[in-house]
Design a protein around this motif. Structure first.
Motif, short mmCIF file in Angstrom:
data_model
loop_
_atom_site.label_atom_id
_atom_site.label_comp_id
_atom_site.label_asym_id
_atom_site.label_seq_id
_atom_site.Cartn_x
_atom_site.Cartn_y
_atom_site.Cartn_z
N UNK A 60 0.85 -1.30 0.19
CA UNK A 60 0.13 -0.11 0.04
C UNK A 60 0.91 1.12 0.03
N UNK A 61 2.24 1.23 0.38
CA UNK A 61 2.87 2.45 0.42
C UNK A 61 3.92 2.44 -0.76
N UNK A 62 3.69 1.46 -1.81
CA UNK A 62 4.68 1.64 -2.97
C UNK A 62 3.48 1.30 -4.11
N UNK A 63 2.96 2.41 -4.70
CA UNK A 63 1.97 2.50 -5.64
C UNK A 63 2.43 1.69 -6.93
N UNK A 64 3.60 2.39 -7.22
CA UNK A 64 4.09 1.49 -8.49
C UNK A 64 4.31 0.17 -8.33
N UNK A 65 4.76 -0.36 -7.40
CA UNK A 65 5.03 -2.04 -7.29
C UNK A 65 3.74 -2.49 -7.26
N UNK A 66 2.65 -1.97 -6.68
CA UNK A 66 1.18 -2.59 -6.60
C UNK A 66 0.84 -2.53 -7.89
N UNK A 67 0.71 -1.59 -8.63
CA UNK A 67 0.24 -1.40 -10.04
C UNK A 67 0.98 -2.36 -10.93
N UNK A 68 2.45 -2.51 -10.78
CA UNK A 68 3.18 -3.86 -11.67
C UNK A 68 2.35 -4.90 -11.22
N UNK A 69 2.45 -5.43 -9.79
CA UNK A 69 1.93 -6.89 -9.24
C UNK A 69 0.48 -6.69 -9.87
N UNK A 70 -0.28 -5.86 -9.80
CA UNK A 70 -1.84 -6.05 -10.21
C UNK A 70 -1.71 -6.63 -11.93
N UNK A 71 -0.81 -5.77 -12.68
CA UNK A 71 -0.87 -5.92 -14.07
C UNK A 71 -0.37 -7.50 -14.32
N UNK A 72 0.64 -7.82 -13.67
CA UNK A 72 1.38 -9.10 -13.94
C UNK A 72 0.66 -10.27 -13.35
#
Length: 108
Positions: A60-72
């Motif tokens: 939740x504190x790393x928006x870019x990582x969260x977005x990447x993980x969601x896409x993958x």
């Protein structure tokens, strides 16, 4: 000739009903996929309906990582669900096809 045609029409209707039943059953077939490090978990049906997304608090504190993980993770889950869906529906459709010489090689 008409007997064959009526038989084929009956088989077609039966196959359509089996395809419909298979699609309904695939709503209860769940595919789970997790992200790298198991920080995100996605659950979808074999009909590719998203049922749940679980996110570890650390993402939740790393928006870019969260977005990447969601896409993958979503893409992997959708690919698995598509494979299950197509395999199941193809099996039902092939079962209902009339026995036409050479059709097996065409369907592969």
């Amino acid at each position: 000739m008409f007997g064959d045609m009526m038989g084929m029409m009956g088989k077609l209707k039966e196959t359509q009903e089996k395809v419909k039943a298979t699609k309904e059953r695939l709503n209860s077939v769940f595919i789970e996929e997790t992200s790298p490090e198991d920080l995100l978990k996605v659950t979808i049906t074999a009909n590719r309906d998203i049922k749940s997304i679980e996110v570890d608090d650390s993402l939740l504190s790393d928006k870019e990582k969260l977005e990447d993980y969601l896409v993958i993770t979503l893409n992997k889950a959708i690919a698995k669900a598509t494979n299950v869906n197509e395999t199941e529906l193809a099996a039902v459709a092939k079962e209902g096809m009339p026995d036409i010489p050479g059709m097996d090689s065409f369907l592969k």
